[in-house]
Enzyme design. Sequence first.
Site, mmCIF file in Angstrom:
data_model
loop_
_atom_site.group_PDB
_atom_site.id
_atom_site.type_symbol
_atom_site.label_atom_id
_atom_site.label_comp_id
_atom_site.label_asym_id
_atom_site.label_seq_id
_atom_site.Cartn_x
_atom_site.Cartn_y
_atom_site.Cartn_z
ATOM 1 N N LYS A 14 0.830 -1.203 0.000
ATOM 2 C CA LYS A 14 0.000 0.000 0.000
ATOM 3 C C LYS A 14 0.869 1.259 0.000
ATOM 4 O O LYS A 14 2.089 1.176 0.268
ATOM 5 C CB LYS A 14 -0.919 -0.040 1.225
ATOM 6 C CG LYS A 14 -1.928 -1.203 1.211
ATOM 7 C CD LYS A 14 -2.784 -1.203 2.480
ATOM 8 C CE LYS A 14 -3.823 -2.315 2.480
ATOM 9 N NZ LYS A 14 -4.659 -2.309 3.721
ATOM 10 N N TYR A 54 -12.744 -2.616 -1.998
ATOM 11 C CA TYR A 54 -13.247 -2.575 -0.612
ATOM 12 C C TYR A 54 -14.771 -2.525 -0.562
ATOM 13 O O TYR A 54 -15.339 -1.981 0.383
ATOM 14 C CB TYR A 54 -12.639 -1.377 0.120
ATOM 15 C CG TYR A 54 -11.190 -1.592 0.511
ATOM 16 C CD1 TYR A 54 -10.787 -2.747 1.193
ATOM 17 C CD2 TYR A 54 -10.220 -0.637 0.226
ATOM 18 C CE1 TYR A 54 -9.464 -2.955 1.559
ATOM 19 C CE2 TYR A 54 -8.888 -0.837 0.599
ATOM 20 C CZ TYR A 54 -8.524 -2.000 1.264
ATOM 21 O OH TYR A 54 -7.210 -2.208 1.637
ATOM 22 N N ASN A 128 -1.825 -0.093 7.408
ATOM 23 C CA ASN A 128 -1.289 -1.431 7.709
ATOM 24 C C ASN A 128 -0.427 -2.008 6.587
ATOM 25 O O ASN A 128 -0.230 -3.210 6.490
ATOM 26 C CB ASN A 128 -2.412 -2.381 8.150
ATOM 27 C CG ASN A 128 -3.539 -2.487 7.143
ATOM 28 O OD1 ASN A 128 -3.382 -2.026 6.007
ATOM 29 N ND2 ASN A 128 -4.646 -3.093 7.525
ATOM 30 N N HIS A 131 -1.802 -5.390 1.760
ATOM 31 C CA HIS A 131 -3.041 -6.160 1.646
ATOM 32 C C HIS A 131 -2.673 -7.587 1.272
ATOM 33 O O HIS A 131 -1.764 -7.803 0.478
ATOM 34 C CB HIS A 131 -3.953 -5.588 0.559
ATOM 35 C CG HIS A 131 -5.104 -6.491 0.233
ATOM 36 N ND1 HIS A 131 -6.263 -6.491 0.974
ATOM 37 C CD2 HIS A 131 -5.261 -7.455 -0.706
ATOM 38 C CE1 HIS A 131 -7.082 -7.420 0.492
ATOM 39 N NE2 HIS A 131 -6.495 -8.018 -0.529
ATOM 40 N N GLU A 142 -10.376 -10.609 -6.186
ATOM 41 C CA GLU A 142 -9.405 -9.512 -6.156
ATOM 42 C C GLU A 142 -8.402 -9.617 -7.308
ATOM 43 O O GLU A 142 -8.079 -8.607 -7.942
ATOM 44 C CB GLU A 142 -8.669 -9.520 -4.808
ATOM 45 C CG GLU A 142 -9.597 -9.147 -3.640
ATOM 46 C CD GLU A 142 -8.969 -9.390 -2.277
ATOM 47 O OE1 GLU A 142 -7.823 -9.910 -2.220
ATOM 48 O OE2 GLU A 142 -9.608 -9.065 -1.264
#
Length: 173
Positions: A14, A54, A128, A131, A142
Site C-alpha cells: 500500500k 473494498y 497497515n 493487503h 481480487e
Amino acid sequence: MPQQTGEATLVLIKPDGIKKSLTGNILTKLSETRFIIVGAKVVRVTTKLAEAHYQHLKDKPFFPDLIKYIQGKPYGPQYERVFALVYKGPGAIPKIREMAGATNPEEADSVSIRGAYGRITTKGVFENVIHASSSPEDAEREIKLWFSPEEIVGDLYPTKKVTLPAREVLEWA
Ligand code: DAT
Ligand code: MG
C-alpha cells in the site's frame, strides 16, 4: 469458484509501505515462502478500483478515508500508487495472510508485516502497509479485479477470447 490450477493470492504494498521504503523488505520476507510471483505491476488506483476492492466495507464510517488511503491521497502525488503482486503456491493464501498479520496493526503480531510496520493515524486510519487476500473467494475476486489474464504468467482461472471495438492505445513514439 476457486480453480484447481493452483492457489494464488493478491498482495498489495500500500502507499504507506511505498512511502516508508518497505517494498524491498516486504518482497524479501515474502520470497522466503518460496511462492512464485505470477504477476506484478505498479498501479495508480482509481476511485472505482478502490471502491470495488473494498466493496464489503462501503457502509463503514471509515470507508471514505479508506478509499483515499489506498489511493495514496494523504501522502502526495509521488506516493499515489500501490505495488500489486500475485503469489502462487500451496497454501499461499493463509501463509501470506499470516505473514501480513491482523487487520488492526496495533493488534497484529509484532513480527508480522503489519505488526512491525503498521500504525493507526490520529484520524483513525489503519495504515497497515500491505493487503493480502483472506480466502480463496476473495483472492479470485481480487486478482480478477486488479489483473487481466494477459498480465499473469501461466494459467490461473478460465479465460475467454473477446473482440474489442477499435480503440486508441498508446505506443512508444
Ligand atoms: P484486511 O485488510 O485485514 O483483509 P478488512 O478486509 O476487514 O481487513 O478491511 C480492509 C481494510 O479496511 C483494512 O486493511 C484496514 C481498513 N479497516 C478495517 N477495519 C477498520 C477499522 N475498524 N477502522 C479503520 N480502518 C479499518
Ligand atoms: Mg479483507
